[in-house]
Design a protein around this motif. Structure first.
Motif, PDB file in Angstrom:
ATOM      1  N   LEU A  65       0.822  -1.212   0.000  1.00  0.00           N
ATOM      2  CA  LEU A  65       0.000   0.000   0.000  1.00  0.00           C
ATOM      3  C   LEU A  65       0.851   1.255   0.000  1.00  0.00           C
ATOM      4  N   ASP A  66       0.542   2.148  -0.950  1.00  0.00           N
ATOM      5  CA  ASP A  66       1.041   3.529  -0.919  1.00  0.00           C
ATOM      6  C   ASP A  66      -0.148   4.397  -0.533  1.00  0.00           C
ATOM      7  N   VAL A  87       0.179  -3.710  -5.927  1.00  0.00           N
ATOM      8  CA  VAL A  87       0.432  -2.423  -5.276  1.00  0.00           C
ATOM      9  C   VAL A  87      -0.846  -1.577  -5.337  1.00  0.00           C
ATOM     10  N   TRP A  88      -1.350  -1.227  -4.170  1.00  0.00           N
ATOM     11  CA  TRP A  88      -2.511  -0.363  -4.069  1.00  0.00           C
ATOM     12  C   TRP A  88      -2.029   1.081  -3.916  1.00  0.00           C
ATOM     13  N   ALA A  89      -2.372   1.920  -4.885  1.00  0.00           N
ATOM     14  CA  ALA A  89      -2.066   3.349  -4.834  1.00  0.00           C
ATOM     15  C   ALA A  89      -3.362   4.062  -4.451  1.00  0.00           C
ATOM     16  N   VAL A  90      -3.406   4.621  -3.251  1.00  0.00           N
ATOM     17  CA  VAL A  90      -4.659   5.145  -2.707  1.00  0.00           C
ATOM     18  C   VAL A  90      -4.566   6.655  -2.522  1.00  0.00           C
ATOM     19  N   ASP A  91      -5.571   7.363  -3.006  1.00  0.00           N
ATOM     20  CA  ASP A  91      -5.627   8.817  -2.862  1.00  0.00           C
ATOM     21  C   ASP A  91      -7.080   9.248  -3.022  1.00  0.00           C
ATOM     22  N   VAL A  92      -7.411  10.438  -2.494  1.00  0.00           N
ATOM     23  CA  VAL A  92      -8.751  10.997  -2.712  1.00  0.00           C
ATOM     24  C   VAL A  92      -8.801  11.852  -3.973  1.00  0.00           C
TER      25      VAL A  92
END
Length: 203
Positions: A65-66, A87-92
């Motif tokens: 997770l990033d 790879v999980w790239a997480v952002d709003v």
């Protein structure tokens, strides 16, 4: 940048003017796309550089997770280092997620999944978490963010967080130690260029 174009917003107000930048990720120079309305659009910011130079090699497999991915320097570094992992790239920020998807395609990183926080399935746990967390969202929101994601580390997994010393790295370390005492330990593993790197190790 106006308040309406803050990079914490889902849809930045500024025009989506893409530009190509050459950056160093995973020890190699690569071309990536960036744009206004995302965090550090013209280069890999100093905190992220400190993080990437301080973390151990990520697990070769599993879910990584990033958290707060921006245009993707951390997520892309994870993906390049561990092509067998997801790879999980997480952002709003929707623009940031679009950039991550585009950059993953440019670099041949088919293992990157760029999504909003609510789009990560609840049953996914993480073999590693790397983050330059959004300190400036405010203490309450930051604490809620960390309480949501850090407990999702798999047993024995580690998170690495980079935080500027003058933005409360030491107090955040104490808070994590207290808030997550039952599930994780926290220590400082690096200090450079005004930043601390905190390691959170799940029990």
């Amino acid at each position: 940048m106006s308040g309406n174009d803050h990079y914490f917003t889902a849809r930045p107000a500024s025009p989506d003017e893409r530009r190509v930048r050459t950056v160093t990720l995973g020890g190699q120079d690569v071309d990536v796309e960036t744009a206004g309305g995302v965090f550090s659009p013209d280069h890999v910011d100093l905190g992220t550089e400190v993080l990437l130079h301080s973390v151990p090699a990520p697990p070769a497999e599993g879910d990584l997770l990033d958290l707060g991915c921006g245009w993707g320097p951390v997520a892309l570094s994870l993906a390049l280092a561990s092509p067998g992992a997801r790879v999980w790239a997480v952002d709003v920020n929707e623009r940031a997620l679009d950039l991550v998807r585009r950059n993953a395609e440019l670099l041949g990183c088919a293992n990157v999944v760029a999504v909003t926080p609510d789009d990560v399935p609840e049953d996914v746990t993480f073999a590693a978490l790397w983050s330059n967390p959004p300190i400036r969202v405010g203490k309450a929101e930051l604490h809620a963010l960390l309480l949501r994601w850090l407990p999702r580390l798999s047993p024995g997994a580690q998170a690495h967080l980079v935080v500027a010393k003058n933005l409360g790295a030491d107090s955040l370390q104490r808070w994590v130690a207290d808030a997550l005492a039952d599930v994780a330990d926290v220590d400082r593993v690096a200090s450079a260029k005004g930043f601390r790197v905190l390691r959170v190790s799940a029990h």
